[in-house]
Design a protein around this motif. Structure first.
Motif, PDB file in Angstrom:
ATOM      1  N   LEU A   1       0.846  -1.191   0.000  1.00 11.88           N
ATOM      2  CA  LEU A   1       0.000   0.000   0.000  1.00 11.88           C
ATOM      3  C   LEU A   1       0.880   1.239   0.000  1.00 11.88           C
ATOM      4  N   TYR A   2       0.525   2.197  -0.833  1.00  7.59           N
ATOM      5  CA  TYR A   2       1.197   3.492  -0.817  1.00  7.59           C
ATOM      6  C   TYR A   2       0.131   4.532  -0.535  1.00  7.59           C
ATOM      7  N   LEU A   3       0.197   5.131   0.629  1.00  5.43           N
ATOM      8  CA  LEU A   3      -0.791   6.107   1.069  1.00  5.43           C
ATOM      9  C   LEU A   3      -0.272   7.505   0.772  1.00  5.43           C
ATOM     10  N   ILE A   4      -0.992   8.209  -0.089  1.00  3.75           N
ATOM     11  CA  ILE A   4      -0.602   9.556  -0.511  1.00  3.75           C
ATOM     12  C   ILE A   4      -1.243  10.603   0.389  1.00  3.75           C
ATOM     13  N   ARG A   5      -2.552  10.457   0.629  1.00  2.47           N
ATOM     14  CA  ARG A   5      -3.257  11.356   1.540  1.00  2.47           C
ATOM     15  C   ARG A   5      -4.271  10.545   2.327  1.00  2.47           C
ATOM     16  N   PHE A   6      -4.253  10.681   3.635  1.00  2.85           N
ATOM     17  CA  PHE A   6      -5.157   9.943   4.505  1.00  2.85           C
ATOM     18  C   PHE A   6      -6.468  10.699   4.673  1.00  2.85           C
ATOM     19  N   ALA A   7      -7.545   9.948   4.762  1.00  6.73           N
ATOM     20  CA  ALA A   7      -8.859  10.472   5.129  1.00  6.73           C
ATOM     21  C   ALA A   7      -9.519   9.419   6.001  1.00  6.73           C
TER      22      ALA A   7
ATOM     23  N   PRO B   1     -14.554  -9.684   1.880  1.00  9.30           N
ATOM     24  CA  PRO B   1     -15.487  -8.727   1.268  1.00  9.30           C
ATOM     25  C   PRO B   1     -15.829  -7.584   2.234  1.00  9.30           C
ATOM     26  N   HIS B   2     -15.776  -6.349   1.694  1.00 10.78           N
ATOM     27  CA  HIS B   2     -16.008  -5.167   2.522  1.00 10.78           C
ATOM     28  C   HIS B   2     -16.426  -3.981   1.667  1.00 10.78           C
ATOM     29  N   THR B   3     -16.923  -2.953   2.340  1.00  9.60           N
ATOM     30  CA  THR B   3     -17.164  -1.656   1.716  1.00  9.60           C
ATOM     31  C   THR B   3     -16.344  -0.635   2.481  1.00  9.60           C
ATOM     32  N   VAL B   4     -16.100   0.507   1.857  1.00  5.96           N
ATOM     33  CA  VAL B   4     -15.373   1.599   2.498  1.00  5.96           C
ATOM     34  C   VAL B   4     -16.169   2.879   2.281  1.00  5.96           C
ATOM     35  N   GLU B   5     -16.378   3.626   3.376  1.00  7.42           N
ATOM     36  CA  GLU B   5     -17.088   4.903   3.307  1.00  7.42           C
ATOM     37  C   GLU B   5     -16.177   5.996   3.850  1.00  7.42           C
ATOM     38  N   ASN B   6     -15.904   7.001   3.039  1.00  5.08           N
ATOM     39  CA  ASN B   6     -15.126   8.146   3.472  1.00  5.08           C
ATOM     40  C   ASN B   6     -15.998   8.979   4.412  1.00  5.08           C
ATOM     41  N   VAL B   7     -15.537   9.209   5.643  1.00  4.73           N
ATOM     42  CA  VAL B   7     -16.287   9.998   6.625  1.00  4.73           C
ATOM     43  C   VAL B   7     -15.500  11.260   6.991  1.00  4.73           C
ATOM     44  N   ASP B   8     -14.733  11.772   6.040  1.00  3.72           N
ATOM     45  CA  ASP B   8     -13.875  12.927   6.258  1.00  3.72           C
ATOM     46  C   ASP B   8     -14.254  14.034   5.280  1.00  3.72           C
ATOM     47  N   THR B   9     -13.602  15.180   5.418  1.00  3.57           N
ATOM     48  CA  THR B   9     -13.870  16.309   4.520  1.00  3.57           C
ATOM     49  C   THR B   9     -12.878  16.380   3.372  1.00  3.57           C
ATOM     50  N   VAL B  10     -11.907  15.455   3.351  1.00  3.93           N
ATOM     51  CA  VAL B  10     -10.928  15.378   2.265  1.00  3.93           C
ATOM     52  C   VAL B  10     -11.002  14.003   1.628  1.00  3.93           C
ATOM     53  N   ASP B  11     -10.469  13.907   0.428  1.00  3.27           N
ATOM     54  CA  ASP B  11     -10.445  12.626  -0.276  1.00  3.27           C
ATOM     55  C   ASP B  11      -9.273  11.774   0.195  1.00  3.27           C
ATOM     56  N   PHE B  12      -9.489  10.470   0.206  1.00  2.00           N
ATOM     57  CA  PHE B  12      -8.453   9.486   0.498  1.00  2.00           C
ATOM     58  C   PHE B  12      -7.742   9.186  -0.815  1.00  2.00           C
ATOM     59  N   HIS B  13      -6.411   9.250  -0.811  1.00  4.33           N
ATOM     60  CA  HIS B  13      -5.640   8.926  -2.016  1.00  4.33           C
ATOM     61  C   HIS B  13      -4.593   7.883  -1.659  1.00  4.33           C
ATOM     62  N   GLY B  14      -4.693   6.737  -2.299  1.00  4.71           N
ATOM     63  CA  GLY B  14      -3.740   5.672  -2.063  1.00  4.71           C
ATOM     64  C   GLY B  14      -3.713   4.704  -3.232  1.00  4.71           C
ATOM     65  N   VAL B  15      -2.671   3.900  -3.263  1.00  3.40           N
ATOM     66  CA  VAL B  15      -2.505   2.900  -4.301  1.00  3.40           C
ATOM     67  C   VAL B  15      -2.217   1.561  -3.615  1.00  3.40           C
ATOM     68  N   ALA B  16      -2.915   0.529  -4.048  1.00  4.01           N
ATOM     69  CA  ALA B  16      -2.659  -0.825  -3.558  1.00  4.01           C
ATOM     70  C   ALA B  16      -2.223  -1.680  -4.744  1.00  4.01           C
ATOM     71  N   VAL B  17      -1.079  -2.322  -4.603  1.00  2.00           N
ATOM     72  CA  VAL B  17      -0.582  -3.228  -5.644  1.00  2.00           C
ATOM     73  C   VAL B  17      -0.655  -4.629  -5.059  1.00  2.00           C
ATOM     74  N   GLU B  18      -1.609  -5.426  -5.561  1.00  2.67           N
ATOM     75  CA  GLU B  18      -1.806  -6.773  -5.039  1.00  2.67           C
ATOM     76  C   GLU B  18      -0.781  -7.726  -5.642  1.00  2.67           C
ATOM     77  N   MET B  19      -0.236  -8.590  -4.781  1.00  9.45           N
ATOM     78  CA  MET B  19       0.765  -9.566  -5.195  1.00  9.45           C
ATOM     79  C   MET B  19       0.059 -10.870  -5.568  1.00  9.45           C
ATOM     80  N   LYS B  20      -0.491 -10.881  -6.756  1.00  4.81           N
ATOM     81  CA  LYS B  20      -1.266 -12.047  -7.210  1.00  4.81           C
ATOM     82  C   LYS B  20      -0.369 -13.275  -7.286  1.00  4.81           C
ATOM     83  N   GLY B  21      -0.842 -14.347  -6.659  1.00  7.69           N
ATOM     84  CA  GLY B  21      -0.056 -15.572  -6.607  1.00  7.69           C
ATOM     85  C   GLY B  21      -0.296 -16.508  -7.730  1.00  7.69           C
TER      86      GLY B  21
END
Length: 70
Positions: free
Chosen positions: A10-16, A50-70
């Motif tokens: 995970l590379y987190l650019i901006r947290f929310a 399985p999950h959902t994600v809801e932003n509960v902040d006043t800024v956007d979440f910016h991140g990148v996830a690179v999955e290591m597919k096996g």
């Protein structure tokens, strides 16, 4: 509703703050209950069920996830 089937870098650019819920709507994580991480940052994550994600902040979440597919 989505899943992450493989471990990932995970590379987190901006947290929310967000809520992560399972497929039944139960809260799995409320980030407002934890200290906010410093950004930018990189880390490791195990697969997510399985999950959902809801932003509960006043800024956007910016991140990148690179999955290591096996």
């Amino acid at each position: 509703l989505h899943t992450h089937r493989w471990p990932s870098v995970l590379y987190l650019i901006r947290f929310a703050n967000f809520l992560r819920r399972d497929e039944s709507g139960n809260v799995l994580m409320d980030t407002r209950k934890h200290p906010a991480p410093s950004t930018p940052m990189a880390g490791w994550a195990e697969p997510f069920t399985p999950h959902t994600v809801e932003n509960v902040d006043t800024v956007d979440f910016h991140g990148v996830a690179v999955e290591m597919k096996g």
